[in-house]
Design an enzyme around this catalytic site. Structure first.
Site, PDB file in Angstrom:
ATOM      1  N   ILE A 172      -5.209  -3.687  25.884  1.00 23.70           N
ATOM      2  CA  ILE A 172      -5.966  -4.334  24.858  1.00 23.70           C
ATOM      3  C   ILE A 172      -6.046  -4.764  23.593  1.00 23.70           C
ATOM      4  O   ILE A 172      -6.699  -4.906  22.324  1.00 23.70           O
ATOM      5  CB  ILE A 172      -6.323  -2.877  24.826  1.00 23.70           C
ATOM      6  CG1 ILE A 172      -7.201  -2.164  26.107  1.00 23.70           C
ATOM      7  CG2 ILE A 172      -8.278  -2.169  24.051  1.00 23.70           C
ATOM      8  CD1 ILE A 172      -8.726  -3.403  26.812  1.00 23.70           C
ATOM      9  N   ALA A 173      -4.855  -4.384  22.884  1.00 22.91           N
ATOM     10  CA  ALA A 173      -4.174  -3.841  21.569  1.00 22.91           C
ATOM     11  C   ALA A 173      -2.248  -4.212  21.850  1.00 22.91           C
ATOM     12  O   ALA A 173      -2.067  -3.427  22.520  1.00 22.91           O
ATOM     13  CB  ALA A 173      -3.810  -3.177  20.440  1.00 22.91           C
ATOM     14  N   ALA A 174      -2.042  -5.007  21.357  1.00 20.32           N
ATOM     15  CA  ALA A 174       0.009  -4.891  21.300  1.00 20.32           C
ATOM     16  C   ALA A 174       0.017  -4.947  20.264  1.00 20.32           C
ATOM     17  O   ALA A 174      -0.540  -5.700  18.939  1.00 20.32           O
ATOM     18  CB  ALA A 174      -0.006  -6.062  22.042  1.00 20.32           C
ATOM     19  N   ALA A 175       1.584  -4.179  19.762  1.00 20.67           N
ATOM     20  CA  ALA A 175       2.324  -5.046  18.804  1.00 20.67           C
ATOM     21  C   ALA A 175       3.422  -4.939  18.727  1.00 20.67           C
ATOM     22  O   ALA A 175       4.517  -4.556  20.051  1.00 20.67           O
ATOM     23  CB  ALA A 175       1.723  -3.537  17.786  1.00 20.67           C
ATOM     24  N   GLY A 186       5.009  -0.933  20.901  1.00 25.14           N
ATOM     25  CA  GLY A 186       3.874  -0.928  22.203  1.00 25.14           C
ATOM     26  C   GLY A 186       2.490  -1.175  21.845  1.00 25.14           C
ATOM     27  O   GLY A 186       1.760  -2.846  21.338  1.00 25.14           O
ATOM     28  N   VAL A 205      -1.156  -0.926  24.567  1.00 23.37           N
ATOM     29  CA  VAL A 205      -2.428   0.093  24.976  1.00 23.37           C
ATOM     30  C   VAL A 205      -3.176  -0.730  25.619  1.00 23.37           C
ATOM     31  O   VAL A 205      -3.141  -1.984  25.944  1.00 23.37           O
ATOM     32  CB  VAL A 205      -3.205   0.602  23.632  1.00 23.37           C
ATOM     33  CG1 VAL A 205      -4.031   1.286  23.943  1.00 23.37           C
ATOM     34  CG2 VAL A 205      -2.545   1.423  22.370  1.00 23.37           C
ATOM     35  N   LYS A 257      -0.567   4.640  25.566  1.00 26.53           N
ATOM     36  CA  LYS A 257       0.277   3.934  25.298  1.00 26.53           C
ATOM     37  C   LYS A 257       1.385   3.997  25.043  1.00 26.53           C
ATOM     38  O   LYS A 257       1.863   4.856  25.945  1.00 26.53           O
ATOM     39  CB  LYS A 257       0.180   4.192  23.559  1.00 26.53           C
ATOM     40  CG  LYS A 257       1.029   3.506  22.897  1.00 26.53           C
ATOM     41  CD  LYS A 257       0.962   4.028  21.398  1.00 26.53           C
ATOM     42  CE  LYS A 257       1.209   3.876  20.159  1.00 26.53           C
ATOM     43  NZ  LYS A 257       1.222   4.632  18.872  1.00 26.53           N
ATOM     44  N   ASP A 313      -0.224   4.736   7.018  1.00 25.36           N
ATOM     45  CA  ASP A 313      -0.513   3.926   7.290  1.00 25.36           C
ATOM     46  C   ASP A 313      -1.761   3.125   7.978  1.00 25.36           C
ATOM     47  O   ASP A 313      -2.294   3.112   9.150  1.00 25.36           O
ATOM     48  CB  ASP A 313       0.288   2.753   8.393  1.00 25.36           C
ATOM     49  CG  ASP A 313       0.497   1.526   8.957  1.00 25.36           C
ATOM     50  OD1 ASP A 313       0.188   0.617   7.708  1.00 25.36           O
ATOM     51  OD2 ASP A 313       0.735   0.651   9.677  1.00 25.36           O
TER      52      ASP A 313
END
Length: 573
Positions: A59-62, A65, A67, A81, A228
């Site tokens: 669903i999300a990436a950075a 890591g 998710v 995560k 953050d």
């Protein structure tokens, strides 16, 4: 490393900080089958035994890591995560490589401090970020401090939530390991999605003030803070709450630094460069042997005449970057995170309100904090806020403070139920009226003491000036009130009189909120010999100063009345 160093203006020149700030996470996600193997390895069982289903793509990436969205066999919806494989080895390798080229890099960038020390600080924080057990503990600590009234049952699926509207996902500890974090799924609306926010009828101002209050509580009241709070880590829920995510980068500042931050804010608002320079010295930002006056002169030059002074946080930091670099500032690691947190907060709020300014918006919270805390250091800062170094009163600040307190009184009077005030999106700006009374009494004690002798002199001077204005411009307006609204409104004297009347009316409203406390304070002060002497000095000065001006003012008043009567007919008394 580049993004973290961009927030360290005391190490690198401004031009490098500004360029490093442009870096963005643009690392592509790693394959889902690799993530599944990591989950199974960490949790020790097949994914099918843990989840009924899991999303095929993240669903999300950075950079650290990504998710996934999944359902437990109990039906609960969770976010999983998963850490990028081999992160600890990659971070270690990066740190070694940086140390190998650090000497040349330091000379090339003209870094003022030891760049290795700064990099080691950054690496330490990054190793903390990849420890998901620590992140889960941070999330629970954050929830207990800022987002929950009552202890929730760990088996319960409800998120931690407080009346203030701050929400933190619940952690599933049985499905959490060092490289896998399972938490409650929270549906939310991105703060950048204007259309969905509008469709959900969410109040943008309320969201801003909820986030601001929570951040100020973290930085100025408690000390444990989310470092953050960018738009990717905050979402609005459909019930109007503000949900926080990603608790890997956290800071913890002790009380000494929190008080110092409040003092810095007050001295900045007062445009007091020497006070700011001393704040930086007491906080340990300046190296030994630095000449405070030089720092003060540099700050004064950055202030200029006030017209070029920026009001938004990033603009303020841009003005301070050169000074921090020139005088070799040394920021503690967590204080550097404070700068990052405030910058992220303002950037996030500006998405909802382009005119938002974090320093100006934080001012009511700072005032409330100064009024509530009776400690000597806080009382000293309150005195510096209202009284200049030469002893003169900052009447504009005092007037704004009294008006703000009276506005709360009006809100209380208009609201039938007290809880409605506290649940207001602006309720956190309210003041504890008994704390206000206590602070007022402490301020009077200072004014009446030997240290307050100069303040008393300036007070008598200002009272005489107000009396002159009243005699010269105010008396006639009592007889012809319409003149005050039309002919005299532009005069400086009448502006002053109007402000005095406004201040007295605001004070009356404030007194009505706790008449017993104000009465008791007044009696205690009236019984003090120092107060009686000061009151006698005021009356004596007024009589001596006005004995010649009062007859003159009365003759002028009578002359104007007669002139207007002849011109327009008899006055309508």
């Amino acid at each position: 490393l580049g993004q973290a160093l961009s927030t360290r203006p005391e190490i690198l020149p401004k031009v490098y900080c500004q360029e490093l700030a442009k870096l963005q996470d643009q690392i592509p996600p790693f394959p889902t089958d690799v993530a599944i193997k990591s989950i199974e390895s960490q949790l020790g069982m097949p994914v099918s035994q843990i989840f009924t289903d899991i999303s095929e793509e993240p669903i999300a990436a950075a950079s650290l890591g990504q998710v996934y969205k999944a359902h437990l066999h109990s039906g609960e919806l969770v976010a999983v995560k998963v850490q990028r494989p081999g992160m600890s080895h990659l971070l270690t390798l990066d740190a070694i490589l940086f140390r190998m080229i650090g000497g040349q890099l330091r000379r090339f960038t003209k870094a003022r401090r030891d760049l290795f020390v700064a990099v080691n600080e950054v690496v330490r924080h990054m190793f903390e970020e990849i420890d998901y057990i620590l992140e889960g503990q941070n999330a629970e600590r954050f929830a207990n401090l800022y987002a929950c009234n009552d202890k929730t049952n760990p088996k319960d699926n409800m998120a931690y939530q407080k009346e203030s509207g701050i929400k933190v996902p619940k952690i599933y500890w049985n499905l959490t390991r060092k490289a896998v974090l399972t938490m409650e799924w929270v549906d939310g609306i991105k703060l950048t999605d204007e259309n969905r926010l509008r469709e959900a009828c969410l109040d943008r101002n309320k969201l801003i003030h909820e986030g601001l209050y929570c951040s100020l509580m973290q930085l100025l009241e408690v000390g444990f803070f989310h470092a953050d709070p960018h738009p990717g880590n905050l979402v609005a829920t459909e019930d109007g709450s503000l949900a926080y995510f990603d608790f890997g980068m956290m800071g913890d500042i002790p009380r000494h630094y929190r008080v110092g931050l409040i003092r810095v804010l007050v001295h900045f608002v007062n445009r007091d460069p020497f006070g700011l320079a001393n704040d930086f010295l007491s906080l340990g930002f300046l190296p030994e042997g630095v000449e405070i006056q030089l720092v003060s002169d540099a700050l004064q030059a950055s202030f200029g005449d006030g017209t070029k002074l920026s009001q938004d946080f990033q603009g303020i930091m841009n003005q301070l970057y050169d000074i921090m670099y020139e005088f070799n500032f040394s920021l503690p690691p967590d204080y550097a995170l404070v700068i990052r947190a405030l910058g992220s907060l303002e950037g996030t709020a500006k998405i909802l309100d382009p005119d938002f300014q974090v320093v100006e918006s934080a001012y009511p919270f700072v005032i409330g904090r100064l009024l509530v805390d009776p400690s000597p250091d806080m009382r000293k800062i309150l005195g510096q806020l209202l009284i200049r170094n030469d002893g003169s009163i900052r009447w504009n600040r005092l007037e704004k403070l009294i008006v703000a307190i009276s506005e709360q009184a009006s809100l209380v009077n208009e609201t039938s139920k007290p809880q409605e005030v506290s649940s207001s999106p602006l309720g956190w700006k309210s003041f504890d009226i008994r704390a206000v009374v206590s602070a007022t009494e402490d301020l009077f004690h200072f004014i009446l003491s030997k240290k307050g002798s100069r303040v008393r002199v300036f007070l008598i001077r200002d009272i005489l000036k107000a009396a002159d204005t009243f005699l010269e411009d105010g008396v006639v307006s009592w007889f012809y009130n319409e003149d005050l609204q039309v002919e005299k409104l532009e005069s400086e004297g009448h502006q002053m009189l109007l402000r005095v009347v406004t201040g007295i009316e605001a004070l009356r409203k404030a007194v009505r909120m706790a008449p017993d406390a104000w009465t008791a304070m007044s009696i205690r002060l009236a019984l003090k010999p120092e107060f009686q002497r000061f009151a006698f000095d005021i009356v004596s000065a007024l009589l001596s100063h006005s004995r010649h001006k009062l007859p003159e003012a009365l003759w002028i008043c009578m002359s104007r009345i007669m002139h207007k009567s002849v011109k327009d007919g008899p006055p309508n008394f």
